[in-house]
Design a protein around this motif. Structure first.
Motif, short mmCIF file in Angstrom:
data_model
loop_
_atom_site.label_atom_id
_atom_site.label_comp_id
_atom_site.label_asym_id
_atom_site.label_seq_id
_atom_site.Cartn_x
_atom_site.Cartn_y
_atom_site.Cartn_z
N TYR A 14 0.82 -1.21 0.00
CA TYR A 14 0.00 0.00 0.00
C TYR A 14 0.86 1.26 0.00
O TYR A 14 2.00 1.27 0.44
CB TYR A 14 -0.91 0.02 1.21
CG TYR A 14 -2.12 -0.88 1.12
CD1 TYR A 14 -2.32 -1.73 0.05
CD2 TYR A 14 -3.07 -0.87 2.13
CE1 TYR A 14 -3.42 -2.56 -0.02
CE2 TYR A 14 -4.19 -1.69 2.08
CZ TYR A 14 -4.35 -2.53 1.00
OH TYR A 14 -5.45 -3.35 0.94
N ILE A 15 0.25 2.34 -0.49
CA ILE A 15 0.84 3.66 -0.45
C ILE A 15 -0.01 4.54 0.44
O ILE A 15 -1.23 4.54 0.34
CB ILE A 15 0.94 4.28 -1.87
CG1 ILE A 15 1.99 3.53 -2.71
CG2 ILE A 15 1.30 5.75 -1.79
CD1 ILE A 15 1.44 2.32 -3.42
N MET A 16 0.63 5.31 1.30
CA MET A 16 -0.07 6.27 2.14
C MET A 16 0.30 7.67 1.68
O MET A 16 1.48 7.96 1.45
CB MET A 16 0.25 6.08 3.62
CG MET A 16 -0.15 4.72 4.14
SD MET A 16 -0.12 4.58 5.95
CE MET A 16 -1.58 5.55 6.37
N GLY A 17 -0.70 8.51 1.55
CA GLY A 17 -0.45 9.83 1.02
C GLY A 17 -1.20 10.92 1.77
O GLY A 17 -2.10 10.66 2.57
N TRP A 18 -0.77 12.14 1.52
CA TRP A 18 -1.43 13.34 2.04
C TRP A 18 -1.91 14.19 0.87
O TRP A 18 -1.17 14.41 -0.09
CB TRP A 18 -0.49 14.16 2.92
CG TRP A 18 -0.20 13.55 4.25
CD1 TRP A 18 0.88 12.81 4.59
CD2 TRP A 18 -1.00 13.66 5.42
NE1 TRP A 18 0.80 12.44 5.91
CE2 TRP A 18 -0.34 12.95 6.45
CE3 TRP A 18 -2.21 14.29 5.72
CZ2 TRP A 18 -0.85 12.84 7.74
CZ3 TRP A 18 -2.72 14.19 7.01
CH2 TRP A 18 -2.04 13.48 7.99
N PHE A 19 -3.14 14.64 0.98
CA PHE A 19 -3.74 15.57 0.03
C PHE A 19 -4.25 16.77 0.80
O PHE A 19 -4.40 16.72 2.03
CB PHE A 19 -4.89 14.91 -0.73
CG PHE A 19 -4.47 13.80 -1.65
CD1 PHE A 19 -4.43 14.01 -3.02
CD2 PHE A 19 -4.14 12.55 -1.16
CE1 PHE A 19 -4.05 12.99 -3.88
CE2 PHE A 19 -3.75 11.53 -2.00
CZ PHE A 19 -3.71 11.75 -3.37
N ARG A 20 -4.53 17.84 0.10
CA ARG A 20 -5.11 19.00 0.75
C ARG A 20 -6.08 19.70 -0.18
O ARG A 20 -5.98 19.61 -1.40
CB ARG A 20 -4.03 19.99 1.22
CG ARG A 20 -3.26 20.68 0.09
CD ARG A 20 -2.13 21.51 0.66
NE ARG A 20 -1.41 22.24 -0.38
CZ ARG A 20 -0.30 22.94 -0.16
NH1 ARG A 20 0.21 23.02 1.06
NH2 ARG A 20 0.29 23.57 -1.17
N ARG A 21 -7.04 20.39 0.43
CA ARG A 21 -7.99 21.18 -0.32
C ARG A 21 -8.10 22.55 0.32
O ARG A 21 -8.57 22.67 1.46
CB ARG A 21 -9.35 20.50 -0.38
CG ARG A 21 -10.32 21.21 -1.31
CD ARG A 21 -11.66 20.51 -1.34
NE ARG A 21 -12.53 21.09 -2.34
CZ ARG A 21 -13.27 22.17 -2.15
NH1 ARG A 21 -13.23 22.80 -0.98
NH2 ARG A 21 -14.04 22.63 -3.11
N ALA A 22 -7.66 23.56 -0.39
CA ALA A 22 -7.74 24.93 0.07
C ALA A 22 -9.08 25.53 -0.37
O ALA A 22 -9.68 25.06 -1.34
CB ALA A 22 -6.58 25.75 -0.50
N PRO A 23 -9.55 26.55 0.32
CA PRO A 23 -10.81 27.18 -0.05
C PRO A 23 -10.81 27.64 -1.51
O PRO A 23 -9.88 28.31 -1.95
CB PRO A 23 -10.91 28.37 0.90
CG PRO A 23 -10.13 27.95 2.10
CD PRO A 23 -8.98 27.16 1.54
N PHE B 278 -2.57 16.82 -4.57
CA PHE B 278 -1.61 15.91 -3.97
C PHE B 278 -0.53 16.69 -3.26
O PHE B 278 -0.04 17.70 -3.76
CB PHE B 278 -1.00 15.04 -5.07
CG PHE B 278 0.17 14.21 -4.63
CD1 PHE B 278 -0.02 13.00 -3.99
CD2 PHE B 278 1.47 14.64 -4.86
CE1 PHE B 278 1.05 12.22 -3.59
CE2 PHE B 278 2.55 13.88 -4.47
CZ PHE B 278 2.33 12.67 -3.83
N VAL B 279 -0.14 16.21 -2.08
CA VAL B 279 0.91 16.85 -1.30
C VAL B 279 2.15 15.96 -1.21
O VAL B 279 3.25 16.38 -1.55
CB VAL B 279 0.42 17.20 0.12
CG1 VAL B 279 1.56 17.78 0.96
CG2 VAL B 279 -0.74 18.19 0.05
N ALA B 280 1.97 14.74 -0.73
CA ALA B 280 3.10 13.84 -0.53
C ALA B 280 2.59 12.42 -0.39
O ALA B 280 1.42 12.19 -0.07
CB ALA B 280 3.91 14.23 0.72
N ALA B 281 3.46 11.45 -0.62
CA ALA B 281 3.11 10.05 -0.46
C ALA B 281 4.34 9.26 -0.06
O ALA B 281 5.48 9.68 -0.30
CB ALA B 281 2.49 9.48 -1.74
#
Length: 120
Positions: free
Chosen positions: A32-41, A47-50
């Motif tokens: 598996y891959i674990m990642g970080w995403f973000r949503r700004a207003p 995508f941020v990092a994985a």
């Protein structure tokens, strides 16, 4: 089935640091891959990092390279996002996610998100 719970968000001044945590429950497969995403207003989710669960190989968006570091603790089934030199443009809801296929493939599991607000 994988459940993800993010924590560590908050309010910080520009130039400051925060560390986000994502605790995973359920069966984590080594591929598996674990990642970080973000949503700004007003913006699309980005995508941020994985990080790969097995080898720890990391991937970053150009916008955060040199400032953010993703890491994982296999024993605790937790992934971290160390965020340094934060900018107001980093303000967003940050989501932890898991992909069973690959870094650039769909992420099947998502947390509820944690708010990061960077003030100027």
């Amino acid at each position: 089935q994988v459940q993800l719970v993010e924590s560590g968000g908050g309010l910080v001044q520009a130039g400051g640091s925060l560390r986000l945590s994502c605790a995973a429950s359920g069966r984590i497969i080594s591929t598996y891959i674990m990642g970080w995403f973000r949503r700004a207003p007003g913006k699309e989710r980005e995508f941020v990092a994985a990080i790969t669960w097995s080898s720890g190989s990391t991937f970053y968006a150009d916008s955060v390279k040199g400032r953010f570091t993703i890491s994982r603790d296999n024993i605790k089934s937790t992934v971290y996002l160390q965020m340094n030199s934060l900018k107001p443009e980093d303000t967003a809801v940050y989501y932890c996610a898991v992909s069973s296929r690959g870094v650039w493939r769909p992420y099947e599991y998502w947390g509820q998100g944690t708010q990061v607000t960077v003030s100027s």
